[in-house]
Design a protein around this motif. Structure first.
Motif, mmCIF file in Angstrom:
data_model
loop_
_atom_site.group_PDB
_atom_site.id
_atom_site.type_symbol
_atom_site.label_atom_id
_atom_site.label_comp_id
_atom_site.label_asym_id
_atom_site.label_seq_id
_atom_site.Cartn_x
_atom_site.Cartn_y
_atom_site.Cartn_z
ATOM 1 N N THR A 539 0.820 -1.213 0.000
ATOM 2 C CA THR A 539 0.000 0.000 0.000
ATOM 3 C C THR A 539 0.851 1.258 0.000
ATOM 4 O OG1 THR A 539 -0.134 -0.013 2.424
ATOM 5 C CG2 THR A 539 -1.882 -1.162 1.203
ATOM 6 N N GLU A 540 2.097 1.153 0.456
ATOM 7 C CA GLU A 540 2.994 2.312 0.440
ATOM 8 C C GLU A 540 3.698 2.471 -0.898
ATOM 9 O OE1 GLU A 540 5.593 1.723 3.762
ATOM 10 O OE2 GLU A 540 4.268 2.829 5.122
ATOM 11 N N GLY A 541 3.436 1.563 -1.833
ATOM 12 C CA GLY A 541 3.992 1.694 -3.171
ATOM 13 C C GLY A 541 5.339 1.037 -3.374
ATOM 14 N N HIS A 542 5.802 0.215 -2.432
ATOM 15 C CA HIS A 542 7.104 -0.427 -2.573
ATOM 16 C C HIS A 542 7.043 -1.574 -3.592
ATOM 17 C CE1 HIS A 542 8.707 1.889 0.670
ATOM 18 N NE2 HIS A 542 7.860 1.394 1.560
ATOM 19 N N ARG A 543 8.138 -1.767 -4.304
ATOM 20 C CA ARG A 543 8.267 -2.902 -5.223
ATOM 21 C C ARG A 543 8.841 -4.118 -4.488
ATOM 22 N NH1 ARG A 543 4.779 -1.898 -9.129
ATOM 23 N NH2 ARG A 543 4.956 0.253 -9.844
ATOM 24 N N TYR A 544 8.864 -5.254 -5.229
ATOM 25 C CA TYR A 544 9.284 -6.502 -4.591
ATOM 26 C C TYR A 544 10.669 -6.393 -3.958
ATOM 27 C CZ TYR A 544 5.358 -8.656 -7.076
ATOM 28 O OH TYR A 544 4.119 -8.973 -7.533
ATOM 29 N N LYS A 545 11.591 -5.778 -4.677
ATOM 30 C CA LYS A 545 12.964 -5.692 -4.194
ATOM 31 C C LYS A 545 13.036 -4.843 -2.928
ATOM 32 C CE LYS A 545 17.670 -4.707 -5.798
ATOM 33 N NZ LYS A 545 18.489 -4.250 -6.939
ATOM 34 N N ALA A 546 12.307 -3.711 -2.914
ATOM 35 C CA ALA A 546 12.318 -2.843 -1.738
ATOM 36 C C ALA A 546 11.652 -3.526 -0.546
ATOM 37 C CB ALA A 546 11.602 -1.524 -2.054
ATOM 38 N N ILE A 547 10.576 -4.276 -0.812
ATOM 39 C CA ILE A 547 9.904 -4.989 0.273
ATOM 40 C C ILE A 547 10.820 -6.052 0.858
ATOM 41 C CG2 ILE A 547 7.953 -6.489 0.834
ATOM 42 C CD1 ILE A 547 6.359 -5.083 -1.336
ATOM 43 N N GLU A 576 -5.831 -4.249 -7.066
ATOM 44 C CA GLU A 576 -7.030 -4.700 -6.369
ATOM 45 C C GLU A 576 -6.730 -4.932 -4.881
ATOM 46 O OE1 GLU A 576 -8.873 -8.077 -8.151
ATOM 47 O OE2 GLU A 576 -8.972 -7.186 -10.148
ATOM 48 N N ALA A 577 -5.572 -5.508 -4.592
ATOM 49 C CA ALA A 577 -5.202 -5.759 -3.196
ATOM 50 C C ALA A 577 -5.028 -4.446 -2.430
ATOM 51 C CB ALA A 577 -3.918 -6.584 -3.138
ATOM 52 N N ILE A 578 -4.371 -3.472 -3.050
ATOM 53 C CA ILE A 578 -4.156 -2.177 -2.393
ATOM 54 C C ILE A 578 -5.487 -1.482 -2.144
ATOM 55 C CG2 ILE A 578 -3.181 0.129 -2.715
ATOM 56 C CD1 ILE A 578 -0.851 -1.184 -4.195
ATOM 57 N N GLU A 579 -6.349 -1.488 -3.152
ATOM 58 C CA GLU A 579 -7.652 -0.835 -3.010
ATOM 59 C C GLU A 579 -8.478 -1.483 -1.900
ATOM 60 O OE1 GLU A 579 -10.673 1.816 -3.603
ATOM 61 O OE2 GLU A 579 -8.640 1.830 -4.447
ATOM 62 N N LYS A 580 -8.456 -2.811 -1.851
ATOM 63 C CA LYS A 580 -9.222 -3.522 -0.828
ATOM 64 C C LYS A 580 -8.643 -3.276 0.561
ATOM 65 C CE LYS A 580 -11.750 -7.876 -0.687
ATOM 66 N NZ LYS A 580 -11.924 -9.196 -1.331
ATOM 67 N N ALA A 581 -7.316 -3.237 0.659
ATOM 68 C CA ALA A 581 -6.672 -2.995 1.955
ATOM 69 C C ALA A 581 -7.003 -1.609 2.487
ATOM 70 C CB ALA A 581 -5.158 -3.161 1.825
ATOM 71 N N LYS A 582 -7.000 -0.616 1.601
ATOM 72 C CA LYS A 582 -7.301 0.749 2.037
ATOM 73 C C LYS A 582 -8.781 0.906 2.365
ATOM 74 C CE LYS A 582 -3.525 3.085 -0.395
ATOM 75 N NZ LYS A 582 -3.153 4.082 -1.430
#
Length: 589
Positions: A539-547, A576-582
């Motif tokens: 949700t903070e916009g991080h990519r796989y590598k940053a996560i 969809e996951a980000i929208e649902k989480a928020k």
């Protein structure tokens, strides 16, 4: 508008540069009128600096016509070349963004017209003028960027300082509340153990009365009993001194202490007012309003970015109202996170209400109301209370603690069967029902009482804060669930509250229930703590590598976790996951 320290540096540097230039030029060629040139140049170079405070375009015109004009005049009349160079520096410093596309060529042309080569126009001299002017222009631009970077760093440091002050204030209050609650818990435990011990001794000595035949023995027994009761009262007084809410019985002062501490740590302006005549407030209500104010002040500072807050405490004839209004940024849509949900839950347990009004750009108003009950009710001076407990000591102890209440008439029953029979023969107003009893337990007895006499109010009173029993009893219609360690005054006020139509759940039970409810509500998909952490990173916009770097896992493991998250949440993509989480506040922690 006041000059910034950067502008003062540039202005002083410009004037000193000009003075040095005129003095050195006069020393080399003392043929021009020094006083006329010095004063003219000083005036023409100073005016644009003041015009810049009004409008940038006017400043630029003043530089071109005043400074540029005087530079061209003295260059051709007295051969004072390069006089426009300080202006090139300041034009570069004051220009912003796209304006450099205009000011750079303009400054180069003006300097070339009044610089070296203006009389001979050789290609080498013109080229040298362009190089010199470009270099000075670059210095001005670089100094501008350096000063802007310093300003941004100062702003960030100021923001960090404010956030740190807010965090420090919040942590201080949390620490204070933790200490207060620990003292409150210790006071209750000491009161419970010492009080029950003394009560047992007194009741045991009372049983010796039939075995004492002499008058002297009876008098001595009565003297010892009186001494025991006096000691019990003294110990109760000592224990109550540990009670943190006893230190300051005034709700006004309790809230004012929070406000003063908040103002000290955040430098936010807070105005506190009270209306109405102060009335006694039960401890549960005081603690609830205390925490509500703490949460609202923190939200106004941290989320609303307010710089002014108004707090109103209003004592009405039948309720107490706490209103907090701030001038923060506000929001047209307020989502109930953990803080607001906790406030609403606390207020609801006391039959209180929470009202919110917020609008974008106009701040937020939050109102908390709790009904007030006096110690006695003149319209119904007597409340019939039935104590149901299988332990004689507990029945006698509770009866002893409540017998001094002038509006109570106490009856007792040793199990659920007797309680049901007494409700049929002489219905009480309020039943204090133990949970664990032989013959018939409190849950079954409550079910029968509520089915046959729904107007009888039932308060479950038990030693254990078992959530399953609390849920069952409340579902059956019980109006309260408290612990036996509750303060006697709190118990008396609870009985009155329930008798007048309210409900009561102790803070311990309410907190556990709320945590259980919010745990289910906040995580309906059964996500693990690690999966919630990774979802929060998404949700903070991080990519796989940053996560992967943040949670100290490999990128492949993170991808596996995210696939599991998609499956549990029944979504197909990251968006969809980000929208649902928020939307469902899954990562609001």
């Amino acid at each position: 508008m006041r000059w910034s320290w950067q502008e003062w540096i540039v202005a002083v540097f410009r004037i000193l540069w000009l003075i040095c230039f005129v003095l050195l030029s006069y020393q080399d060629r003392p043929s021009f009128p020094f006083t006329v040139v010095f004063i003219s140049v000083l005036v023409c170079y100073s005016i644009p600096l003041f015009i810049d405070r009004i409008h940038y375009r006017w400043y630029l015109l003043a530089e071109v016509f005043l400074v540029g004009g005087i530079s061209l005049l003295f260059a051709h009349q007295y051969e004072l070349v390069r006089l426009f160079l300080p202006a090139v520096f300041t034009i570069s410093f004051y220009s912003r963004g796209r304006s450099h596309a205009v000011t750079l060529p303009l400054a180069l042309v003006m300097f070339c017209l009044g610089g070296r080569g203006a009389f001979h126009w050789t290609i080498e001299d013109v080229f040298q003028n362009l190089v010199d002017a470009s270099f000075v222009y670059g210095i001005g631009f670089g100094l501008q960027m350096a000063f802007r970077s310093i300003d941004r760093i100062k702003q960030k440091l100021e923001l960090i300082k404010k956030q740190y002050q807010t965090l420090e204030q919040y942590s201080t209050q949390v620490e204070q509340m933790t200490l207060l609650e620990e003292r409150y818990r210790m006071a209750r435990e000491l009161h419970d153990s010492i009080g029950h011990t003394f009560t047992s001794i007194i009741l045991g000595m009372e049983t010796l009365r039939p075995y004492i035949s002499s008058e002297e023995g009876t008098e001595r027994l009565q003297s010892v009993l009186q001494l025991g009761r006096t000691g019990l009262e003294d110990i109760r007084k000592q224990v109550h001194q540990m009670d943190p809410m006893e230190e300051d019985p005034s709700l006004d002062l309790s809230l004012l202490n929070i406000i003063n501490e908040f103002k000290k740590n955040t430098a936010i302006r807070v105005v506190f007012r009270t209306m109405g005549e102060p009335l006694p407030v039960i401890k549960q209500s005081k603690l609830t309003l205390y925490r509500c104010l703490q949460e609202l002040l923190t939200n106004a500072s941290r989320h609303g970015h307010a710089n002014s807050i108004q707090v109103l405490l209003h004592y009405d004839h039948n309720q107490i109202i706490l209103q907090v209004q701030d001038n923060g940024k506000g929001s047209d849509e307020i989502k109930f996170g953990f803080g607001l949900s906790g406030m609403k839950e606390r207020l609801s347990s006391l039959q209180g209400k929470l009202y919110l009004h917020s609008k974008e750009g106009e701040g937020t108003i939050v109102t908390c109301s709790i009904p007030l009950l006096q110690d006695t009710d003149v319209s119904n001076p007597e409340i019939k209370v039935l104590l149901v407990d299988d332990q004689l000591l507990i029945r006698d102890s509770l009866g002893l603690l409540l017998k001094n209440e002038p509006d109570f008439r106490i009856q007792t029953a040793e199990d659920g069967n007797v309680a049901v029979d007494q409700c049929a023969s002489d219905p009480p107003d309020v039943v204090l029902m133990d949970v664990h009893m032989p013959q018939m337990d409190g849950i079954t007895a409550t079910k029968l009482i509520k089915e046959s006499w729904p107007n009888i109010r039932v308060i479950m009173i038990t030693t254990f804060d078992d959530i399953s029993y609390a849920t069952k009893s409340l579902a059956l219609g019980a109006e309260g669930y408290v612990l036996k360690s509750i303060d006697p005054r709190e118990l008396a006020n609870t009985i009155r509250l329930v008798h007048h139509g309210g409900t009561m759940i102790t803070q311990e039970v309410a907190s556990t229930l709320f945590q259980q409810m919010t745990g289910t509500m906040k995580n309906p998909y059964g996500l693990t703590e690690r999966e919630l952490e990774i979802l929060h990173c998404l949700t903070e916009g991080h990519r796989y590598k940053a996560i992967a770097s943040k949670v100290h896992l490999s990128e492949g493991t993170v991808r596996n976790y995210i696939s599991t998250i998609y499956s549990k949440m029944q979504v197909q993509s990251r968006d969809e996951a980000i929208e649902k989480a928020k939307t469902e506040l899954l990562t609001d922690y």
